[in-house]
Design a protein around this motif. Structure first.
Motif, mmCIF file in Angstrom:
data_model
loop_
_atom_site.group_PDB
_atom_site.id
_atom_site.type_symbol
_atom_site.label_atom_id
_atom_site.label_comp_id
_atom_site.label_asym_id
_atom_site.label_seq_id
_atom_site.Cartn_x
_atom_site.Cartn_y
_atom_site.Cartn_z
ATOM 1 N N LEU A 6 3.994 9.038 12.017
ATOM 2 C CA LEU A 6 4.860 10.152 12.397
ATOM 3 C C LEU A 6 6.177 10.104 11.643
ATOM 4 C CD1 LEU A 6 4.337 10.273 16.257
ATOM 5 C CD2 LEU A 6 3.727 12.054 14.626
ATOM 6 N N MET A 7 6.775 8.921 11.539
ATOM 7 C CA MET A 7 8.062 8.784 10.865
ATOM 8 C C MET A 7 8.029 7.530 10.013
ATOM 9 S SD MET A 7 10.865 9.975 13.720
ATOM 10 C CE MET A 7 11.998 10.603 12.484
ATOM 11 N N ARG A 8 8.478 7.668 8.782
ATOM 12 C CA ARG A 8 8.466 6.545 7.861
ATOM 13 C C ARG A 8 9.689 6.654 6.955
ATOM 14 N NH1 ARG A 8 3.271 4.674 4.369
ATOM 15 N NH2 ARG A 8 2.555 4.289 6.504
ATOM 16 N N PRO A 9 10.458 5.567 6.806
ATOM 17 C CA PRO A 9 11.649 5.634 5.945
ATOM 18 C C PRO A 9 11.267 5.692 4.470
ATOM 19 C CG PRO A 9 11.286 3.386 6.673
ATOM 20 C CD PRO A 9 10.263 4.228 7.393
ATOM 21 N N ARG A 10 12.170 6.250 3.687
ATOM 22 C CA ARG A 10 11.980 6.238 2.233
ATOM 23 C C ARG A 10 12.706 5.071 1.587
ATOM 24 N NH1 ARG A 10 14.356 12.121 1.400
ATOM 25 N NH2 ARG A 10 15.773 11.105 2.885
ATOM 26 N N ALA A 26 10.935 -11.844 3.301
ATOM 27 C CA ALA A 26 11.527 -10.607 2.802
ATOM 28 C C ALA A 26 10.875 -10.161 1.500
ATOM 29 C CB ALA A 26 13.033 -10.795 2.612
ATOM 30 N N LEU A 27 10.584 -11.096 0.605
ATOM 31 C CA LEU A 27 9.970 -10.706 -0.668
ATOM 32 C C LEU A 27 8.551 -10.199 -0.474
ATOM 33 C CD1 LEU A 27 12.480 -11.900 -1.996
ATOM 34 C CD2 LEU A 27 10.980 -12.941 -3.701
ATOM 35 N N ASP A 28 7.777 -10.865 0.377
ATOM 36 C CA ASP A 28 6.407 -10.397 0.621
ATOM 37 C C ASP A 28 6.416 -9.014 1.277
ATOM 38 O OD1 ASP A 28 5.344 -12.660 -0.481
ATOM 39 O OD2 ASP A 28 4.844 -13.629 1.421
ATOM 40 N N LEU A 29 7.327 -8.818 2.230
ATOM 41 C CA LEU A 29 7.403 -7.524 2.899
ATOM 42 C C LEU A 29 7.897 -6.449 1.941
ATOM 43 C CD1 LEU A 29 7.031 -5.922 5.449
ATOM 44 C CD2 LEU A 29 9.294 -6.674 6.214
ATOM 45 N N ALA A 30 8.882 -6.785 1.122
ATOM 46 C CA ALA A 30 9.385 -5.815 0.147
ATOM 47 C C ALA A 30 8.290 -5.389 -0.821
ATOM 48 C CB ALA A 30 10.573 -6.402 -0.617
ATOM 49 N N ALA A 31 7.447 -6.346 -1.233
ATOM 50 C CA ALA A 31 6.344 -6.003 -2.123
ATOM 51 C C ALA A 31 5.406 -5.002 -1.464
ATOM 52 C CB ALA A 31 5.586 -7.264 -2.523
ATOM 53 N N GLY A 32 5.114 -5.213 -0.181
ATOM 54 C CA GLY A 32 4.262 -4.287 0.549
ATOM 55 C C GLY A 32 4.894 -2.911 0.693
ATOM 56 N N LEU A 33 6.184 -2.877 0.987
ATOM 57 C CA LEU A 33 6.882 -1.604 1.127
ATOM 58 C C LEU A 33 6.919 -0.846 -0.198
ATOM 59 C CD1 LEU A 33 9.883 -2.745 3.373
ATOM 60 C CD2 LEU A 33 7.898 -1.399 4.089
ATOM 61 N N GLU A 34 7.189 -1.582 -1.272
ATOM 62 C CA GLU A 34 7.198 -0.934 -2.591
ATOM 63 C C GLU A 34 5.831 -0.341 -2.905
ATOM 64 O OE1 GLU A 34 9.725 -0.576 -4.869
ATOM 65 O OE2 GLU A 34 11.215 -1.475 -3.527
ATOM 66 N N GLY A 35 4.770 -1.032 -2.494
ATOM 67 C CA GLY A 35 3.418 -0.526 -2.700
ATOM 68 C C GLY A 35 3.133 0.734 -1.916
ATOM 69 N N GLU A 36 3.888 0.952 -0.834
ATOM 70 C CA GLU A 36 3.759 2.160 -0.017
ATOM 71 C C GLU A 36 4.708 3.258 -0.475
ATOM 72 O OE1 GLU A 36 1.768 2.855 2.822
ATOM 73 O OE2 GLU A 36 0.648 1.100 2.155
ATOM 74 N N ALA A 55 13.991 -14.410 -10.358
ATOM 75 C CA ALA A 55 12.820 -13.923 -11.097
ATOM 76 C C ALA A 55 11.726 -13.459 -10.145
ATOM 77 C CB ALA A 55 12.302 -15.028 -12.020
ATOM 78 N N GLU A 56 11.536 -14.179 -9.045
ATOM 79 C CA GLU A 56 10.569 -13.759 -8.027
ATOM 80 C C GLU A 56 10.900 -12.371 -7.510
ATOM 81 O OE1 GLU A 56 8.798 -17.005 -5.178
ATOM 82 O OE2 GLU A 56 10.939 -17.298 -5.337
ATOM 83 N N CYS A 57 12.181 -12.163 -7.225
ATOM 84 C CA CYS A 57 12.613 -10.875 -6.688
ATOM 85 C C CYS A 57 12.390 -9.767 -7.709
ATOM 86 C CB CYS A 57 14.083 -10.952 -6.294
ATOM 87 S SG CYS A 57 14.670 -9.502 -5.424
ATOM 88 N N ALA A 58 12.697 -10.032 -8.966
ATOM 89 C CA ALA A 58 12.496 -9.018 -10.007
ATOM 90 C C ALA A 58 11.030 -8.640 -10.127
ATOM 91 C CB ALA A 58 13.025 -9.548 -11.335
ATOM 92 N N ALA A 59 10.137 -9.619 -9.946
ATOM 93 C CA ALA A 59 8.707 -9.351 -10.050
ATOM 94 C C ALA A 59 8.216 -8.435 -8.941
ATOM 95 C CB ALA A 59 7.926 -10.662 -10.041
ATOM 96 N N VAL A 60 8.864 -8.494 -7.783
ATOM 97 C CA VAL A 60 8.486 -7.644 -6.650
ATOM 98 C C VAL A 60 8.840 -6.187 -6.911
ATOM 99 C CG1 VAL A 60 9.125 -7.122 -4.256
ATOM 100 C CG2 VAL A 60 8.522 -9.461 -4.909
ATOM 101 N N GLY A 61 9.939 -5.965 -7.637
ATOM 102 C CA GLY A 61 10.368 -4.600 -7.922
ATOM 103 C C GLY A 61 11.483 -4.101 -7.030
#
Length: 374
Positions: A6-10, A26-36, A55-61
């Motif tokens: 119903l509601m999803r942030p951008r 946070a990095l694993d969750l951010a990767a999932g959010l970026e994928g969405e 470098a890990e963070c940069a790889a996540v996007g």
């Protein structure tokens, strides 16, 4: 239709630190959010990340913005946190966030911003103190408990990684009607390889709650070498010395995962553990689990591990001996742990978090408002 649809942030602004497990979360969750298709700004506090972590963070996007704001458990009084809420609000507004995901409850105390707020309690000094010291925080630290309480009240949703930690939070702070359990997850797929006659453990050993001394004492009577990976000195000056186990130090994630694939047994002697991500990663890598008998581990690993009293080095040594002497039993335990680990997926974590975001947005929205922001 489910709440998260119903509601999803951008755009989600999420806080993190580079000291403990919140970084990986946070990095694993951010990767999932970026994928969405959800943009993520990671806002850091406390000791700065090293080059590998950046470098890990940069790889996540995800975008990374490091501040000079302190972590609550590294300061002496409430005055040191005075700038935290206004600073986080300013960053969120400048970045045009739709939702704040704060990984320290105290960061929401006094927060004035017209955005939905999700607070995640991965651990806190008050629940740590009760589990490790058996008492409430001393009077000179009670300000921190008050800050956390204010942060919980400010949140539209309070996330915890296990039911047991939720019960600990409730025992200290009172009923939490907006509390939701979303289990942590491991993003690394297991890779089969031959097992070595070795006991592995991993943690921030300077943290008294990790109970490293007990496992180090058990190592003196262990038939197999005991390898303890992780920092021996913390940013707060705490330090532990290992006399019998092999100290592997802080390892890059890929090196620790390789040790997990090799280790026949993974031991976790923690006296306090809101979830225990290292246990999950080791279980997914096919290690038999030897765990301290605490509520969180019982909840998550029930019939897929051996449990021993956390204060008894002899019990750990005897359990290691028993597992070393009985390969079929050890293999069976490892397989049960591997299957259990397979239920804590990043997809499940992402789905639960998105549902929490949707709930927070609905609670924050004016009466009668509906629809998606995406």
């Amino acid at each position: 239709m489910s709440v998260d649809l119903l509601m999803r942030p951008r755009r989600v602004m999420m806080t993190l630190d580079a000291v403990g497990g919140v970084w990986r979360y946070a990095l694993d969750l951010a990767a999932g959010l970026e994928g969405e298709g959800i943009r993520t700004l990671l806002v850091g506090s406390g000791p700065a990340p090293n080059a590998r972590q950046r470098a890990e963070c940069a790889a996540v996007g995800a975008e990374l913005h490091w501040t000079d704001l302190p972590l609550d458990w590294l300061v002496a009084d409430a005055d040191a946190l005075a700038e935290v809420p206004a600073s986080l609000a300013r960053i969120a507004m400048n970045w045009q966030a739709d939702l704040l995901h704060l990984n320290l409850p105290s960061q929401a105390a006094g927060l004035e911003i017209d955005l939905p707020v999700v607070v995640a309690s991965h651990s806190c000094v008050s629940t740590w103190w009760r589990a490790v010291r058996g008492d409430r925080l001393p009077a000179d630290r009670s300000w921190l408990e008050r800050h956390n309480a204010l942060g919980f009240r400010r949140a539209e949703v309070v996330l915890v990684p296990s039911r047991s930690h939720g019960e600990s939070v409730t025992a200290v702070y009172g009923p939490q009607p907006r509390l939701e359990v979303v289990h942590n997850a491991a993003a690394v797929p297991p890779i089969a390889c031959g097992k070595t006659e070795m006991v592995l453990s991993a943690g921030r050993w300077w943290d008294e709650a990790k109970n490293g001394r007990t496992l180090d004492q058990a190592a003196a009577a262990s038939p197999w070498p005991v390898v303890m990976a992780g920092a021996l000195q913390g940013p707060n000056g705490e330090r532990v010395r290992l006399d019998h186990a092999r100290a592997a130090g802080e390892l890059p994630p890929h090196e620790l995962r390789q040790l997990m694939r090799e280790a026949a047994i993974f031991a976790a002697p923690s006296r306090y553990e809101p979830f225990g991500l290292a246990v999950l990663e080791a279980a997914g890598s096919g290690a038999a689990l030897l765990l301290a008998d605490i509520p969180t581990f019982r909840e998550l690993w029930a019939d897929a591990a051996i449990f021993v009293p956390p204060h008894e080095p002899a019990a750990f040594a005897e359990a290691i001996q028993a597992l070393a002497d009985d390969p079929p039993w050890r293999f069976d335990l490892a397989e049960r742990a591997r299957r259990r680990a397979g239920t804590f997926t990043t997809h499940r974590q992402l789905t639960g978090t998105l549902r929490a975001y949707g709930t927070a947005m609905l609670r924050h929205a004016p009466a009668g408002a509906s629809g998606s922001t995406s």
